[in-house]
Design an enzyme around this catalytic site. Structure first.
Site: not given
Ligand code: GNR
Ligand code: NI
Length: 167
Positions: A46, A51, A91-92, A133-134
């Site tokens: 995601g 971001q 999270c990236l 999360h997003e």
């Molecule tokens: O790549 C992602 N993996 C993930 C794993 C578990 C819960 C949420 C995520 S989102 C993350 C990509 C990201 O940072 N999205 O904002």
């Molecule tokens: Ni994230």
């Protein structure tokens, strides 16, 4: 298409609240395409526009095994939530950190697609986690803010140290 640089926590721009998209036009469709490319390349499941330092309510998600089910949500709104689940999140924008977060098990989300058409999606499991999360990112919230203050300061210290080493 273009790869976009991803902001790293703790960057104050990750805490800006994104504004609603008022017209789904070619600019938004290009943003969606660039965000999808950036997410797949990372790789991640995601990505929120926040971001990549674009403070508009746009997210892309693909939780499929073979990366064949791209979802783009413009102005996403969580209408209903139900149950509870714990998922180890990453999270990236917070590289190398994986921590358990409690979220709703199921969500109903309404959004607009890249053609400007409204749709409603019912999600559970990992897709529901990713949507939450997003949407948090669009509201300026990074997943570590669901953790204790102590864990947050340890993570900040670790990332600051890492940034010094790689600089
Ligand atoms: O790549 C992602 N993996 C993930 C794993 C578990 C819960 C949420 C995520 S989102 C993350 C990509 C990201 O940072 N999205 O904002
Ligand atoms: Ni994230």
């Amino acid at each position: 298409m273009a790869l976009l640089p991803i902001l790293r926590y703790p960057d104050p721009r990750l805490h800006k609240k994104a504004t609603e998209v008022d017209a789904v036009d070619d600019g938004i469709r290009k943003l969606v395409a660039d965000m999808a490319e950036t997410m797949y390349e990372a790789p991640g499941i995601g990505l929120a526009a926040t971001q990549v330092d674009v403070h508009k309510r746009v997210i892309v998600i693909d939780v499929s095994e073979d990366k064949s089910k791209l979802l783009a949500l413009i102005n996403p709104e969580i209408l209903e939530r139900d149950g509870e689940q714990v998922c180890e999140e990453g999270c990236l924008s917070v590289p190398g950190v994986y921590e358990k977060v409690v979220r709703s098990e199921r969500v109903t989300v309404r959004a607009f697609d890249p053609q400007g058409a409204p749709f409603t999606l019912e999600a559970d499991g990992l897709l529901a986690v990713c949507i939450q999360h997003e949407v948090d990112h669009l509201d300026g919230k990074v997943f570590v803010e669901h953790l204790s203050r102590l864990k947050q300061s340890r993570i900040k210290a670790r990332l600051a140290k890492q940034a010094r080493i790689t600089a």
